[in-house]
Design a protein around this motif. Structure first.
Motif, PDB file in Angstrom:
ATOM      1  N   ARG A  87       0.841  -1.215   0.000  1.00 43.16           N
ATOM      2  CA  ARG A  87       0.000   0.000   0.000  1.00 43.16           C
ATOM      3  C   ARG A  87       0.868   1.253   0.000  1.00 43.16           C
ATOM      4  NH1 ARG A  87      -2.724  -1.215   4.114  1.00 43.16           N
ATOM      5  NH2 ARG A  87      -1.527   0.006   5.626  1.00 43.16           N
ATOM      6  N   ARG A  88       1.918   1.251   0.825  1.00 39.11           N
ATOM      7  CA  ARG A  88       2.816   2.413   0.866  1.00 39.11           C
ATOM      8  C   ARG A  88       3.514   2.624  -0.472  1.00 39.11           C
ATOM      9  NH1 ARG A  88       3.847   0.174   5.991  1.00 39.11           N
ATOM     10  NH2 ARG A  88       5.766  -0.844   5.208  1.00 39.11           N
ATOM     11  N   LYS A  89       3.963   1.510  -1.077  1.00 42.05           N
ATOM     12  CA  LYS A  89       4.620   1.621  -2.377  1.00 42.05           C
ATOM     13  C   LYS A  89       3.682   2.142  -3.455  1.00 42.05           C
ATOM     14  CE  LYS A  89       8.734   0.128  -1.326  1.00 42.05           C
ATOM     15  NZ  LYS A  89       9.899   1.066  -1.418  1.00 42.05           N
ATOM     16  N   ARG A  90       2.467   1.616  -3.421  1.00 42.48           N
ATOM     17  CA  ARG A  90       1.501   2.004  -4.453  1.00 42.48           C
ATOM     18  C   ARG A  90       1.138   3.475  -4.364  1.00 42.48           C
ATOM     19  NH1 ARG A  90      -4.591  -0.510  -5.140  1.00 42.48           N
ATOM     20  NH2 ARG A  90      -5.195   0.749  -6.967  1.00 42.48           N
ATOM     21  N   HIS A  91       0.882   3.956  -3.101  1.00 42.72           N
ATOM     22  CA  HIS A  91       0.449   5.340  -2.909  1.00 42.72           C
ATOM     23  C   HIS A  91       1.607   6.277  -2.600  1.00 42.72           C
ATOM     24  CE1 HIS A  91      -3.790   4.242  -3.030  1.00 42.72           C
ATOM     25  NE2 HIS A  91      -3.530   3.234  -2.171  1.00 42.72           N
ATOM     26  N   LYS A  92       2.835   5.710  -2.588  1.00 47.36           N
ATOM     27  CA  LYS A  92       4.034   6.510  -2.341  1.00 47.36           C
ATOM     28  C   LYS A  92       3.911   7.283  -1.032  1.00 47.36           C
ATOM     29  CE  LYS A  92       5.046   7.029  -7.270  1.00 47.36           C
ATOM     30  NZ  LYS A  92       5.272   8.004  -8.385  1.00 47.36           N
ATOM     31  N   ARG A  93       3.641   6.533   0.071  1.00 47.85           N
ATOM     32  CA  ARG A  93       3.500   7.138   1.389  1.00 47.85           C
ATOM     33  C   ARG A  93       4.659   6.729   2.277  1.00 47.85           C
ATOM     34  NH1 ARG A  93      -2.585   5.017   2.608  1.00 47.85           N
ATOM     35  NH2 ARG A  93      -3.720   6.170   0.962  1.00 47.85           N
ATOM     36  N   THR A  94       4.881   7.587   3.283  1.00 45.81           N
ATOM     37  CA  THR A  94       5.830   7.224   4.337  1.00 45.81           C
ATOM     38  C   THR A  94       5.092   6.411   5.386  1.00 45.81           C
ATOM     39  OG1 THR A  94       5.360   9.210   5.618  1.00 45.81           O
ATOM     40  CG2 THR A  94       7.102   9.362   3.939  1.00 45.81           C
ATOM     41  N   ARG A 107      -1.426   7.455   9.669  1.00 43.07           N
ATOM     42  CA  ARG A 107      -2.424   8.508   9.895  1.00 43.07           C
ATOM     43  C   ARG A 107      -3.658   8.287   9.035  1.00 43.07           C
ATOM     44  NH1 ARG A 107      -3.183  12.900   7.020  1.00 43.07           N
ATOM     45  NH2 ARG A 107      -1.110  12.749   6.058  1.00 43.07           N
ATOM     46  N   ILE A 108      -3.425   7.991   7.757  1.00 42.13           N
ATOM     47  CA  ILE A 108      -4.557   7.785   6.847  1.00 42.13           C
ATOM     48  C   ILE A 108      -5.354   6.545   7.250  1.00 42.13           C
ATOM     49  CG2 ILE A 108      -5.177   7.231   4.468  1.00 42.13           C
ATOM     50  CD1 ILE A 108      -2.776   8.966   3.592  1.00 42.13           C
ATOM     51  N   GLN A 109      -4.663   5.485   7.643  1.00 39.64           N
ATOM     52  CA  GLN A 109      -5.349   4.274   8.072  1.00 39.64           C
ATOM     53  C   GLN A 109      -6.174   4.506   9.342  1.00 39.64           C
ATOM     54  OE1 GLN A 109      -5.263   2.404   5.185  1.00 39.64           O
ATOM     55  NE2 GLN A 109      -5.442   0.776   6.725  1.00 39.64           N
ATOM     56  N   ALA A 110      -5.617   5.304  10.261  1.00 43.46           N
ATOM     57  CA  ALA A 110      -6.352   5.614  11.489  1.00 43.46           C
ATOM     58  C   ALA A 110      -7.629   6.374  11.168  1.00 43.46           C
ATOM     59  CB  ALA A 110      -5.488   6.414  12.446  1.00 43.46           C
ATOM     60  N   GLN A 111      -7.544   7.313  10.248  1.00 50.52           N
ATOM     61  CA  GLN A 111      -8.733   8.071   9.850  1.00 50.52           C
ATOM     62  C   GLN A 111      -9.783   7.159   9.211  1.00 50.52           C
ATOM     63  OE1 GLN A 111      -7.104  11.102   7.291  1.00 50.52           O
ATOM     64  NE2 GLN A 111      -6.403  12.398   9.009  1.00 50.52           N
ATOM     65  N   GLU A 112      -9.301   6.238   8.366  1.00 57.96           N
ATOM     66  CA  GLU A 112     -10.237   5.309   7.733  1.00 57.96           C
ATOM     67  C   GLU A 112     -10.893   4.389   8.757  1.00 57.96           C
ATOM     68  OE1 GLU A 112      -8.102   3.267   4.713  1.00 57.96           O
ATOM     69  OE2 GLU A 112      -8.066   4.979   3.326  1.00 57.96           O
ATOM     70  N   ASN A 113     -10.142   3.950   9.752  1.00 55.88           N
ATOM     71  CA  ASN A 113     -10.725   3.105  10.807  1.00 55.88           C
ATOM     72  C   ASN A 113     -11.787   3.861  11.595  1.00 55.88           C
ATOM     73  OD1 ASN A 113      -9.159   0.900  10.131  1.00 55.88           O
ATOM     74  ND2 ASN A 113      -7.520   1.411  11.612  1.00 55.88           N
ATOM     75  N   VAL A 114     -11.491   5.119  11.908  1.00 58.51           N
ATOM     76  CA  VAL A 114     -12.481   5.941  12.627  1.00 58.51           C
ATOM     77  C   VAL A 114     -13.747   6.073  11.811  1.00 58.51           C
ATOM     78  CG1 VAL A 114     -12.989   8.254  13.481  1.00 58.51           C
ATOM     79  CG2 VAL A 114     -10.768   7.205  13.953  1.00 58.51           C
ATOM     80  N   LYS A 115     -13.577   6.353  10.505  1.00 52.73           N
ATOM     81  CA  LYS A 115     -14.743   6.516   9.638  1.00 52.73           C
ATOM     82  C   LYS A 115     -15.536   5.226   9.545  1.00 52.73           C
ATOM     83  CE  LYS A 115     -16.074   8.334   5.120  1.00 52.73           C
ATOM     84  NZ  LYS A 115     -17.087   7.306   4.895  1.00 52.73           N
ATOM     85  N   PRO A 152      -5.547  10.650  22.018  1.00 53.91           N
ATOM     86  CA  PRO A 152      -4.434  11.608  21.828  1.00 53.91           C
ATOM     87  C   PRO A 152      -3.451  11.172  20.747  1.00 53.91           C
ATOM     88  CG  PRO A 152      -4.850  11.264  24.156  1.00 53.91           C
ATOM     89  CD  PRO A 152      -5.701  10.279  23.436  1.00 53.91           C
ATOM     90  N   ASP A 153      -3.145   9.864  20.646  1.00 47.95           N
ATOM     91  CA  ASP A 153      -2.217   9.392  19.627  1.00 47.95           C
ATOM     92  C   ASP A 153      -2.767   9.625  18.230  1.00 47.95           C
ATOM     93  OD1 ASP A 153      -0.601   8.646  21.679  1.00 47.95           O
ATOM     94  OD2 ASP A 153      -1.163   6.514  21.605  1.00 47.95           O
ATOM     95  N   LYS A 154      -4.078   9.396  18.080  1.00 49.31           N
ATOM     96  CA  LYS A 154      -4.682   9.610  16.778  1.00 49.31           C
ATOM     97  C   LYS A 154      -4.646  11.083  16.400  1.00 49.31           C
ATOM     98  CE  LYS A 154      -5.822   5.266  16.453  1.00 49.31           C
ATOM     99  NZ  LYS A 154      -5.184   4.376  15.475  1.00 49.31           N
ATOM    100  N   LYS A 155      -4.950  11.938  17.374  1.00 50.52           N
ATOM    101  CA  LYS A 155      -4.925  13.372  17.100  1.00 50.52           C
ATOM    102  C   LYS A 155      -3.513  13.852  16.791  1.00 50.52           C
ATOM    103  CE  LYS A 155      -9.060  14.760  19.617  1.00 50.52           C
ATOM    104  NZ  LYS A 155      -9.619  15.688  20.627  1.00 50.52           N
ATOM    105  N   ALA A 156      -2.565  13.287  17.512  1.00 54.63           N
ATOM    106  CA  ALA A 156      -1.178  13.683  17.269  1.00 54.63           C
ATOM    107  C   ALA A 156      -0.750  13.255  15.872  1.00 54.63           C
ATOM    108  CB  ALA A 156      -0.265  13.079  18.325  1.00 54.63           C
TER     109      ALA A 156
END
Length: 445
Positions: free
Chosen positions: A49-56, A62-70, A132-136
């Motif tokens: 996934r990181r390679k495909r979307h060129k993410r660190t 962070r993006i995965q955490a947001q998707e889990n929350v949603k 707090p970790d998610k917000k950070a």
């Protein structure tokens, strides 16, 4: 997925290792073995996934955490989703007693009806959003004050004792009773049912009888109000206690605060009992069914009274009628008796007159018979004897016999025939024992 070719080096064998002993079924080893393997598992998927979307790494987390929350929010959007008040998000976690625990978890519409599962799901949803970790990770600079509020709300609501204490003072679950003016406009049952339903949560006895409707029977309504006038409440007020010092140095202060809290609880309990009693009094006074039942009872009492009065009137009329009938019969009887007496008197007078006439006829008959003297003029002595004997006969016979004697004498002019009639009468009297033989000398043969 493509297949990769991997070269694996020979392992370093321990000293004394025997291929014949441990690998009987394995042939001799070559200097290198070629194997086909496929990359699998969550770590490979994350790498892909990181390679495909060129993410660190941090960006992907962070993006995965947001998707889990949603995802969690979407799953719970049906029953435990409600907008968050911005002011509530700024609450001070130290003032946890003043916070609305249900509102913090997004369960305002459920409150004391919220299930354990709903509380757990609501907690998970809030934690995923406000951890707090998610917000950070999302780059937020907010503190963790509201997260502490979430933790405290969960602690209270998942503890049965603490939750009951909070529910006892949860004013947001109360339903304000309608005013007299509002009730008089109609919809008594619609206005008051939610009030008693909210109060019913404090009852030790379950289920609590319902208010009912206009078709409820008198027994059902009486049972309802008897239940509420004898309401057994579990409601307590420990939640509002002043914090007791937990240090062991100032025991007097601790005892003082405990006594103060106990007195405050008793006072609030008394006030709550009075409040509930007034609420029931107000509902009873405005309940249309009570008025209807009283009218029915009044009508029933009036009916009994009217029936009793009607029965008394009927009995009085019957008594009056019977008395009048009796008086009428008595009057008729008296009238008849009077008439009979009059007739009797008249008959007696007639009989008396008839007797007088008959006596005159009989005495006249003696004269017509020449005083029973055979021939010529009767001497005075004969006349006196004849008249005395005739009077004796008259005195010995009754009016009927006198009338019969008179009938025999009527029409006779011959002295001998008249004398024979008197002689026959004299003999009859002698035979009847009314006169002695020879007593009537003038008529002796």
């Amino acid at each position: 997925m493509s297949t990769a070719q991997v070269s694996l080096p020979l392992p370093v064998l321990p000293e004394g290792w025997s291929a014949e002993k441990d690998f009987k079924a394995i042939g001799s080893l070559s200097t290198a073995t070629q194997r086909n393997i496929e990359p699998v598992g969550p770590h490979f998927l994350a790498h892909a996934r990181r390679k495909r979307h060129k993410r660190t790494f941090s960006e992907d987390e962070r993006i995965q955490a947001q998707e889990n929350v949603k995802k969690v929010e979407d799953e719970d959007a049906g029953d435990i989703s409600e907008p968050e008040d911005p002011l509530m998000l700024q609450r001070d976690a130290k003032d946890w007693k003043g916070q609305d625990h249900y509102a913090v978890l997004g369960l305002s519409k459920y409150r004391y009806r919220a299930t354990e599962d709903q509380i757990k799901r609501a907690h998970r949803k809030k934690v995923l959003r406000h951890h707090p970790d998610k917000k950070a990770a999302a780059g937020s600079t907010e503190d963790d004050s509201f997260f502490k509020c979430i933790q405290k709300a969960t602690e209270v609501l998942q503890d049965p004792v603490k939750r009951r204490q909070f529910d006892s003072v949860d004013e947001h679950a109360d339903v304000e009773p309608p005013s007299k003016k509002e009730t008089q406009k109609g919809n008594f049952y619609k206005l008051w049912s939610p009030v008693f339903k909210a109060e019913a949560r404090f009852s030790k006895i379950q289920p609590v009888p319902k208010l009912g409707n206009e078709n409820s029977t008198k027994e059902e309504v009486e049972h309802f109000y008897n239940f509420w006038y004898n309401f057994d409440s579990w409601r307590t007020f420990e939640y509002l206690d002043e914090d007791v010092p937990d240090d062991g140095e100032n025991r007097d202060q601790k005892r003082h605060v405990e006594r103060k809290n106990n007195n405050a609880r008793k006072k609030r309990k008394t006030e709550d009992t009075q409040r509930l009693r007034k609420l029931v009094d107000d509902a009873l006074a405005l309940d249309e069914r009570i008025k209807k039942f009283r009218q029915q009872e009044h009508a029933q009492k009036n009916k009994k009274r009217l029936d009793k009065e009607a029965e008394a009137k009927r009995a009085a009329e019957e008594a009056k009628k019977a008395k009048e009938e009796e008086a009428k019969l008595q009057a008729e009887k008296e009238e008849k008796d009077t008439a009979e007496r009059a007739e009797g008197k008249k008959a007696k007078e007639a009989a008396k007159n008839a007797a007088k006439k008959n006596k005159r006829v009989v005495r006249g008959g003696a004269k017509d018979a020449n005083y029973f003297h055979a021939s010529g003029s009767a001497p005075p002595a004969q006349i006196d004897a004849a008249l005395n004997d005739v009077d004796a006969i008259i005195s010995k016979i009754d009016n009927e016999e006198l009338a019969a004697l008179t009938a025999k004498l009527n029409g006779k002019k011959d002295a001998a025939e008249i004398t024979a009639v008197f002689q026959d009468e004299a003999q009859r009297l002698v035979a009847a024992g009314k006169v002695k033989d020879g007593e009537l000398k003038s008529l002796s043969a």
